[in-house]
Design a protein around this motif. Sequence first.
Motif, PDB file in Angstrom:
ATOM      1  N   HIS A   1      37.251  27.319  40.472  1.00 62.01           N
ATOM      2  CA  HIS A   1      38.124  27.918  41.480  1.00 62.01           C
ATOM      3  C   HIS A   1      37.631  29.277  41.951  1.00 62.01           C
ATOM      4  O   HIS A   1      38.184  29.836  42.887  1.00 62.01           O
ATOM      5  CB  HIS A   1      39.557  28.061  40.942  1.00 62.01           C
ATOM      6  N   GLY A   2      36.635  29.816  41.268  1.00 63.96           N
ATOM      7  CA  GLY A   2      36.139  31.134  41.633  1.00 63.96           C
ATOM      8  C   GLY A   2      37.021  32.237  41.084  1.00 63.96           C
ATOM      9  O   GLY A   2      38.153  32.004  40.662  1.00 63.96           O
ATOM     10  N   THR A   3      36.487  33.433  41.092  1.00 59.83           N
ATOM     11  CA  THR A   3      37.214  34.581  40.587  1.00 59.83           C
ATOM     12  C   THR A   3      36.564  35.840  41.134  1.00 59.83           C
ATOM     13  O   THR A   3      35.429  35.795  41.608  1.00 59.83           O
ATOM     14  CB  THR A   3      37.218  34.591  39.034  1.00 59.83           C
ATOM     15  N   THR A   4      37.263  36.916  41.078  1.00 56.13           N
ATOM     16  CA  THR A   4      36.672  38.193  41.489  1.00 56.13           C
ATOM     17  C   THR A   4      35.883  38.757  40.319  1.00 56.13           C
ATOM     18  O   THR A   4      36.142  38.396  39.159  1.00 56.13           O
ATOM     19  CB  THR A   4      37.761  39.200  41.896  1.00 56.13           C
ATOM     20  N   PRO A   5      34.938  39.640  40.587  1.00 54.32           N
ATOM     21  CA  PRO A   5      34.202  40.251  39.469  1.00 54.32           C
ATOM     22  C   PRO A   5      35.121  40.964  38.480  1.00 54.32           C
ATOM     23  O   PRO A   5      34.928  40.866  37.269  1.00 54.32           O
ATOM     24  CB  PRO A   5      33.247  41.226  40.160  1.00 54.32           C
TER      25      PRO A   5
END
Length: 129
Positions: free
Chosen positions: A91-95
């Motif tokens: 799903h992706g994520t922010t750093p």
Amino acid sequence: MRLLFVLLSVYHGLNGLFMLAMPEAWYAAVPGVVDTGPANAHFIRDIGLGFLASAAALWLAAKTGGTAVLVPALVFLGGHAGLHLVEMITHGTTPAAALRDTLVILVPGFLPFCALLGRAGATPAGRAA
């Protein structure tokens, strides 16, 4: 090894107690949790019991030196960390969220398994002591 298990036991045990005692406060205090949907106190408490069971298993492993008692912690904590890792990848994520989740979920969740692997490799017959 035993100190690591004690520290992880305290970390996960305090989290589980917080979830049981004040589920709504836990929900509001943990970064990113509010983004997952509305709070469900019963569900938060259920998960808190999983953290307490894992903390108990880690504590017993620290006190007895046995590794068989780690199985419940490996299933819950490792499974929880694995689920977060898969969701981060798919799903992706922010750093910032990736760093946070790595430090507070992935590392504490996978450490018991890594410690068990390290212990198994350190024994003469390659077995867990």
